[in-house]
Every structure is written in structure tokens, then in C-alpha cells.
Design an enzyme around this catalytic site. Structure first.
Site, PDB file in Angstrom:
ATOM      1  N   ASP A   1       0.820  -1.217   0.000  1.00 30.69           N
ATOM      2  CA  ASP A   1       0.000   0.000   0.000  1.00 30.69           C
ATOM      3  C   ASP A   1       0.848   1.260   0.000  1.00 30.69           C
ATOM      4  O   ASP A   1       0.627   2.168  -0.797  1.00 30.69           O
ATOM      5  CB  ASP A   1      -0.929   0.017   1.228  1.00 30.69           C
ATOM      6  CG  ASP A   1      -2.112  -0.936   1.069  1.00 30.69           C
ATOM      7  OD1 ASP A   1      -2.339  -1.420  -0.055  1.00 30.69           O
ATOM      8  OD2 ASP A   1      -2.795  -1.181   2.080  1.00 30.69           O
TER       9      ASP A   1
ATOM     10  N   ARG B   1       0.753   4.805  16.792  1.00 35.92           N
ATOM     11  CA  ARG B   1       0.320   5.820  15.818  1.00 35.92           C
ATOM     12  C   ARG B   1       0.652   7.250  16.232  1.00 35.92           C
ATOM     13  O   ARG B   1       1.121   8.033  15.403  1.00 35.92           O
ATOM     14  CB  ARG B   1      -1.168   5.687  15.501  1.00 35.92           C
ATOM     15  CG  ARG B   1      -1.608   4.383  14.827  1.00 35.92           C
ATOM     16  CD  ARG B   1      -0.588   3.787  13.949  1.00 35.92           C
ATOM     17  NE  ARG B   1      -1.080   2.717  13.087  1.00 35.92           N
ATOM     18  CZ  ARG B   1      -0.297   1.874  12.425  1.00 35.92           C
ATOM     19  NH1 ARG B   1       1.020   1.965  12.545  1.00 35.92           N
ATOM     20  NH2 ARG B   1      -0.797   0.944  11.646  1.00 35.92           N
TER      21      ARG B   1
ATOM     22  N   ASP C   1      -6.797   3.691  12.559  1.00 37.38           N
ATOM     23  CA  ASP C   1      -5.472   4.300  12.399  1.00 37.38           C
ATOM     24  C   ASP C   1      -5.533   5.673  11.728  1.00 37.38           C
ATOM     25  O   ASP C   1      -4.808   6.587  12.091  1.00 37.38           O
ATOM     26  CB  ASP C   1      -4.544   3.356  11.633  1.00 37.38           C
ATOM     27  CG  ASP C   1      -4.148   2.148  12.479  1.00 37.38           C
ATOM     28  OD1 ASP C   1      -4.113   2.292  13.720  1.00 37.38           O
ATOM     29  OD2 ASP C   1      -3.885   1.071  11.919  1.00 37.38           O
TER      30      ASP C   1
ATOM     31  N   SER D   1      -3.508  -9.110   6.777  1.00 37.77           N
ATOM     32  CA  SER D   1      -2.976  -7.769   6.962  1.00 37.77           C
ATOM     33  C   SER D   1      -2.403  -7.704   8.378  1.00 37.77           C
ATOM     34  O   SER D   1      -3.088  -7.970   9.354  1.00 37.77           O
ATOM     35  CB  SER D   1      -4.103  -6.744   6.780  1.00 37.77           C
ATOM     36  OG  SER D   1      -3.780  -5.561   7.470  1.00 37.77           O
TER      37      SER D   1
HETATM   38  N1  ARG Z   1      -7.634  -3.183  15.504  1.00 38.41           N
HETATM   39  C1  ARG Z   1      -6.372  -2.763  15.975  1.00 38.41           C
HETATM   40  C2  ARG Z   1      -6.376  -1.292  16.252  1.00 38.41           C
HETATM   41  O1  ARG Z   1      -7.265  -0.611  15.846  1.00 38.41           O
HETATM   42  C3  ARG Z   1      -5.259  -3.160  15.051  1.00 38.41           C
HETATM   43  C4  ARG Z   1      -5.189  -2.420  13.762  1.00 38.41           C
HETATM   44  C5  ARG Z   1      -4.177  -3.025  12.906  1.00 38.41           C
HETATM   45  N2  ARG Z   1      -3.782  -2.147  11.891  1.00 38.41           N
HETATM   46  C6  ARG Z   1      -3.323  -2.577  10.722  1.00 38.41           C
HETATM   47  N3  ARG Z   1      -2.938  -1.681   9.883  1.00 38.41           N
HETATM   48  N4  ARG Z   1      -3.250  -3.849  10.421  1.00 38.41           N
HETATM   49  O2  ARG Z   1      -5.498  -0.777  16.889  1.00 38.41           O
END
Ligand code: ARG
Length: 403
Positions: free
Chosen positions: A14, A94, A123, A174
Site C-alpha cells: 500500500d 500511531r 489508524d 494484513s
Molecule cells: N484493531 C487494531 C487497532 O485498531 C489493530 C489495527 C491493525 N492495523 C493494521 N494496519 N493492520 O489498533
């Protein structure tokens, strides 16, 4: 000269496509940034790839120490688990990535920053809320949210632009990784009724493959943070890495969570967080020894508010530091040693001791040498139950009148 944006670059498909896309569709030059948060990727290969794909410049920053001391440490003190289960591994990273994006943007005189999150997750919220709070003048570009490409179209675009696909094609899941955990989504996991396949796991053994004899482990805490393993002093980064390997080898840290995202979607998330699970279990157990029941009850409210705030992307809200004011104060006494047993998927506390422990044997013992005067209990119990006794009597009377 073209204007510059700074892209948070993981080296995956990505964000690789995003380099080209931002150049082509927006006409910006792209500076890429990759942090080492303990995810175990080779940062030199990522840098090479970014430059080959046309990044103007690349920044590799080792942020493990800062991640541990400024983010994970606070999460440990707050026993941070979103919805009682998720140790916030991705969520914690993040705001740090956002902060570094802004710092590099300032250094580069960039007009904006870019990230590779979709429009369906948490995110995007975490990146953008943090960046806006730190520098509202920066543009924010979210190419993956904006481009509306299907997986096939994205692969096609990548092929046309000479983006190497070899690693991508076999990928089912992912994944996001850092020191505090590994998160796995997608593929067969999207059916919440189906058991996760073994292939989804990387950091943990299944209990059936875990050693048949348990490992014992002593974690030393000072001021609410783990500082030693089996009596040996360790920095937080080293201690967490070591525990990830050790607890993971005993199958500890697998979390299967049906999670409520901020954007209203329920999603099936799989996590591997061996160190986090063991440390949080030990830390909250030690708190039970040193905090009063009133402190413990109130701290649960504060801890869950802290976890929700961070999950929802509001790291930069003053409420976090307000809550931490309370949390910090309680952690002064969270020092001592916790003994754990790692065995076939479980990290169980089997003993704890602390100079601040409120456990008083002379009160608790069923032996004869006790200081607890049982005669006082008679009157205490009478008064404790008084409101309930009165309420029941009144109810009986009302029922009689009604009959
Ligand atoms: N659900 C988790 C969160 O919101 C993990 C997110 C994972 N992110 C990813 N880009 N695979 O923190």
C-alpha cells in the site's frame, strides 16, 4: 521545485503504491519515513526500496526506546486493555509515528504528511488527530482512503510502476507489528465463527506444541514498571523483547477479539502479545497487593478511560495527562517481585511480594495468632446489612397490604 509531503512508509504494497500515486496524482515530491518500533523489519532494505521507487529522501529512525519509555510504559501503568482484551499495540504506535512525521515535515519544509490507512479503521483517526493537534497547517493526504482501488487494480497499478510484488502475492493477512504486539486481520479471520488457522500466528506456539514443562519467571517492578527478569536488571526494550520470545514459546499471548472500532464497525481481530499479556497480568496483580480496595476500584475506571481514549485516537487530548496524574501517584508503591508460571498458553501469577504490600498475615491468618478481633464483626455485620434488612421488611409489609 516541487512541494514535498512526508509519507509514513512501511515498505509494504500500500505505502509503496502510495509513493507513486502521490507523485502522479498530487504532483508532490515524496519524502519517506520508517520508524523502528521493534517490528523486526530490515530498515536498510526498506530505505533502498523507497529510494528505488522514487522517494526524494528517506528517514530511518530507531524509535524503540522512545516507544517503550513514553508510550508502552504509560500503558503498563494503566493496565491498558481496550474492551478488556486488546493491549493497544498498534494504537500506541500511531501518535509516535505522527509526531515523527510532523518533525520530519518541519525539517524538510514540507507542506503536508501522508499515511497508508484506509477509511474503515482506527489508524486514520489516530494519525490525523495527532498531526492536526501538533501542526494544523500541514495538509494530510490519505491516498489509500482516497484512491478507491480494488486489490486487483492496485496490483495492476503496482505492476505498471515497477513495484516488486514477489512478497505480496502470497500474503493472506494484513499485519501490523511492533514491540508491544502483532495484529492480524483479514482473509479467513473475517469469519468470526471460524477458528484462526495456525498460519495466522508467528510469535506464539500453539499450546500443543509448547513445552510440556512450565517455565518459572520472576519479574521485578519499580514504580509500576518492570525492571528485571529473574533478578537481572533489564531496560524496558530488552525486557519486552526477551519476554516476547520466552512467553511466546509457551503459547502465551494469543488474543481472539471481536472488537468495536471507533468508526462503528465490529471487526474480528487476532493479536499475539506475549510480553504484554505477561507484564499486564503481573502488574495488575502487584497493584492488588499494594493499593487499597478503594484505590483499586477507582483505578479500574481511570484505566479503562485511558485505554478507550488512546484506542479512539485521542492521545493528544489533555484528558490523557489528567488521568495519568492519578495513575502516576498510585504507581509510587507498585514495586516488588511477581513470580509467574508460563505453561501451555497461560501466564499465571503464582506469587507476589512487595515492601509496600498491604497483606497482613496477622489479620488474614486462620491460625490462632491473629490480631483481628472477631467480636467486632457481630456489630459490623448488623449495621452493614441494616439498609437491606429495612428494605426487605417494608416490601413484606407492602405485599401483605396489597394482598
Ligand atoms: N484493531 C487494531 C487497532 O485498531 C489493530 C489495527 C491493525 N492495523 C493494521 N494496519 N493492520 O489498533
Amino acid at each position: 521545485m516541487k512541494e514535498v509531503v512526508v509519507l509514513a512508509y512501511s515498505g509494504g504494497l500500500d505505502t509503496s503504491v502510495a509513493i507513486k500515486w502521490i507523485q502522479e496524482k498530487y504532483g508532490f515530491d515524496v519524502v519517506t519515513l520508517t520508524l523502528d518500533l521493534g517490528q523486526g523489519s530490515d530498515l536498510r532494505l526498506i530505505e533502498e526500496k523507497a529510494l528505488k521507487l522514487g522517494a526524494l529522501r528517506h528517514y530511518s529512525i530507531d524509535a524503540k526506546e522512545e516507544f517503550a519509555s513514553e508510550y508502552i510504559a504509560r500503558a503498563i501503568k494503566a493496565n491498558a486493555l481496550y474492551e478488556g482484551k486488546y493491549p493497544l499495540s498498534t494504537a500506541l504506535s500511531r501518535p509516535l509515528i505522527s509526531k515523527k512525521l510532523v518533525e520530519v515535515a518541519w525539517r524538510e519544509g514540507a507542506v503536508g504528511v501522508a499515511h497508508g490507512s484506509t477509511g474503515k479503521g482506527n489508524d486514520q483517526v489516530r494519525f490525523e488527530v495527532t498531526v492536526r493537534a501538533l501542526d494544523p497547517s500541514l495538509k494530510i493526504i490519505a491516498p489509500i482512503r482516497e484512491w478507491g482501488l480494488s486489490r486487483e487494480e492496485e496490483l495492476e497499478y503496482a505492476k505498471r510502476h515497477g513495484i516488486p510484488l514477489s512478497e505480496e502475492l502470497g500474503k493472506t493477512f494484513s499485519v501490523d507489528k511492533n514491540l508491544w504486539g502483532r495484529s492480524v486481520e483479514g482473509g479467513p479471520l473475517e469469519d468470526p465463527g471460524a477458528e484462526p488457522p495456525e498460519a495466522a500466528f508467528e510469535w506464539t506456539r500453539g499450546p500443543e506444541k509448547a513445552p510440556d514443562s512450565p517455565a518459572h519467571l520472576e519479574i521485578g517492578f519499580e514504580g509500576g514498571l518492570p525492571v528485571s527478569l529473574n533478578g537481572e536488571r533489564r531496560g524496558l526494550v530488552g525486557l519486552i523483547s526477551e519476554l516476547n520470545a520466552l512467553a511466546g514459546s509457551h503459547g502465551v499471548g494469543r488474543i481472539d477479539h471481536l472488537e468495536d472500532r471507533l468508526v462503528g464497525i465490529k471487526s474480528r481481530e487476532l493479536y499475539e502479545c506475549p510480553a504484554a499479556v505477561a507484564i499486564l497480568e503481573a502488574h495488575s496483580d502487584l497493584e492488588k497487593a499494594v493499593l487499597t480496595r478503594h484505590e483499586l476500584e477507582f483505578k479500574q475506571l481511570v484505566d479503562s478511560a485511558w485505554s478507550r481514549l488512546v484506542y479512539y485516537g485521542l492521545w493528544v487530548d489533555p484528558l490523557r495527562e489528567d488521568l495519568e496524574g492519578f495513575i502516576e501517584r498510585t504507581q509510587e508503591r507498585v514495586s516488588g517481585i511477581v513470580r509467574m508460571r508460563l505453561y501451555k498458553g497461560n501466564a499465571s501469577v503464582v506469587g507476589r511480594s512487595s515492601p509496600f504490600s498491604l497483606y497482613d498475615l496477622s489479620l488474614a491468618t486462620y491460625g490462632l495468632e491473629t490480631r483481628f478481633d472477631q467480636r467486632l464483626s457481630e456489630g459490623f455485620v448488623e449495621i452493614w446489612g441494616l439498609p437491606s434488612k429495612v428494605a426487605n421488611a417494608i416490601r413484606r409489609r407492602a405485599e401483605k397490604i396489597g394482598a
